[in-house]
Design a protein around this motif. Structure first.
Motif, short mmCIF file in Angstrom:
data_model
loop_
_atom_site.label_atom_id
_atom_site.label_comp_id
_atom_site.label_asym_id
_atom_site.label_seq_id
_atom_site.Cartn_x
_atom_site.Cartn_y
_atom_site.Cartn_z
N SER A 1 0.84 -1.20 0.00
CA SER A 1 0.00 0.00 0.00
C SER A 1 0.87 1.25 0.00
O SER A 1 2.06 1.20 0.30
CB SER A 1 -0.92 0.00 1.22
N THR A 2 0.25 2.37 -0.35
CA THR A 2 0.94 3.65 -0.35
C THR A 2 -0.09 4.75 -0.11
O THR A 2 -1.25 4.60 -0.50
CB THR A 2 1.68 3.90 -1.68
N LYS B 1 9.98 7.19 2.95
CA LYS B 1 11.13 6.30 2.78
C LYS B 1 10.68 4.96 2.20
O LYS B 1 11.35 4.40 1.31
CB LYS B 1 11.83 6.09 4.12
N GLU B 2 9.56 4.46 2.67
CA GLU B 2 9.05 3.17 2.18
C GLU B 2 8.70 3.27 0.70
O GLU B 2 8.93 2.32 -0.06
CB GLU B 2 7.82 2.75 3.00
N PHE C 1 3.55 -2.36 -10.34
CA PHE C 1 3.24 -3.07 -9.10
C PHE C 1 1.76 -3.00 -8.75
O PHE C 1 1.15 -4.01 -8.39
CB PHE C 1 4.07 -2.50 -7.95
N HIS C 2 1.17 -1.80 -8.85
CA HIS C 2 -0.20 -1.61 -8.39
C HIS C 2 -1.25 -1.86 -9.46
O HIS C 2 -2.42 -2.10 -9.14
CB HIS C 2 -0.36 -0.19 -7.83
N PHE C 3 -0.86 -1.78 -10.75
CA PHE C 3 -1.83 -1.97 -11.83
C PHE C 3 -1.29 -2.97 -12.85
O PHE C 3 -1.16 -2.65 -14.04
CB PHE C 3 -2.14 -0.63 -12.51
#
Length: 333
Positions: free
Chosen positions: A3-4, A67-68, A166-168
């Motif tokens: 997640s972000t 940072k993540e 990564f997300h799509f």
């Protein structure tokens, strides 16, 4: 990373134009030692606001890349290097920063860059949602995963692409990067060398920084120009090569690094494109993408003259007048 907080959902009343006041660099005057206009982004927003295109309610305000988020591309070792003022001074090309405490370097320079990086990553999602997105900032194309340079501390283009993959994963498997900044985009080129799912078209002045021969191996549509290229020849070569790139590669999104350092009089770009030429260039790129229903992300990248901000704003207004970008609830998809 599952997640972000960078991927925001925006309201129908908002434009997919991204900006926040924290984009701007304030170093107690030290920023004036660099040829870059450290308030360019504020001025672009100001001009767009004066034109009635966007305001505080309709512009999208991004979050800061954490940072993540940065670790999606950057190593812990590289991020740790940014805690050294000497290292950051070399990246920013303001060597007076060597004597500035790193806490101030972080707040005055690196934090604005993290906000702009967050804006670039968000622009990828918004382009998928709306068909286009413009980050009034970003385009740090000299930074790769392990090394900064040329005023670029974070690899926002690599991050933008990696986040989309990564997300799509179902929507985005193939990305076209069109880099029309005057300088070679050696940062993301090093990151994507050998990656068949990222097609790079780079049009640049071959006589200026960064002279990165290794990174050039990643470019699949390479156009090396001489000093003082004029509008007619420049626009002709951009159109021909972009048409060829789109015939060779079927992208699901286009990342457009729209540097304005090609403007006549820009000493770092060394080219001779007029203000009208830049506006025509941006129209050309957007028209090629929109006509093919390819979502497009625009990043403003380099540009070192005071009048650059007005040129960028005028170009965005022109895109709207031409029907290539659309305001709230005016979607073409």
């Amino acid at each position: 990373m599952s997640s972000t907080n960078l991927y925001l959902n925006i309201s129908k009343e908002q434009w997919p134009i991204i900006y926040r006041k924290e984009y701007n660099v304030n170093f107690m005057g030290l920023e004036k030692l660099h040829p870059f206009d450290a308030h360019k982004w504020k001025n672009v927003y100001k001009f767009l606001n004066e034109e009635g295109l966007i305001n505080e309610k309709t512009v999208v305000v991004p979050n800061e890349a954490t940072k993540e988020d940065l670790l999606m591309v950057h190593s812990k070792r590289y991020l740790k290097k940014l805690n050294c003022s000497l290292y950051v001074a070399k990246i920013a090309e303001v060597f007076a920063l060597v004597v500035v405490p790193n806490c101030l370097v972080q707040s005055a320079y690196l934090r604005p860059m993290r906000f702009q990086t967050g804006g670039s990553i968000l622009a990828g999602k918004l382009a998928l949602d709306r068909g286009w997105a413009i980050n009034i900032g970003g385009g740090f194309h000299h930074c790769c995963a392990t090394k900064g340079g040329g005023f670029c501390a974070y690899a926002d283009i690599t991050l933008l692409v990696k986040f989309l993959f990564f997300h799509f994963p179902r929507k985005v498997r193939r990305v076209l990067i069109v880099d029309l900044d005057a300088h070679q985009g050696n940062g993301y080129e090093r990151d994507f060398k050998g990656k068949s799912n990222v097609y790079i078209m780079d049009v640049f002045n071959k006589w200026i920084y960064p002279w990165d021969t290794e990174a050039k191996k990643a470019i699949r549509k390479k156009v090396e120009l001489d000093f003082f290229v004029s509008d007619e020849s420049y626009l002709k070569v951009v159109k021909r090569n972009l048409t060829e790139a789109l015939a060779e590669f079927d992208p699901q999104i286009m990342i457009y690094n729209a540097g304005t350092d090609i403007l006549k009089g820009d000493k770092l770009g060394g080219m001779s494109i007029s203000e009208k030429g830049i506006i025509k260039r941006d129209e050309l790129v957007f028209r090629e993408a929109i006509s093919r229903s390819i979502p497009i992300v625009m990043l403003t990248s380099g540009g070192y003259l005071k009048k650059t901000a007005k040129v960028i704003a005028d170009s965005i207004v022109h895109l709207y007048k031409e029907g290539l970008i659309h305001g709230p609830q005016e979607y073409y998809f």
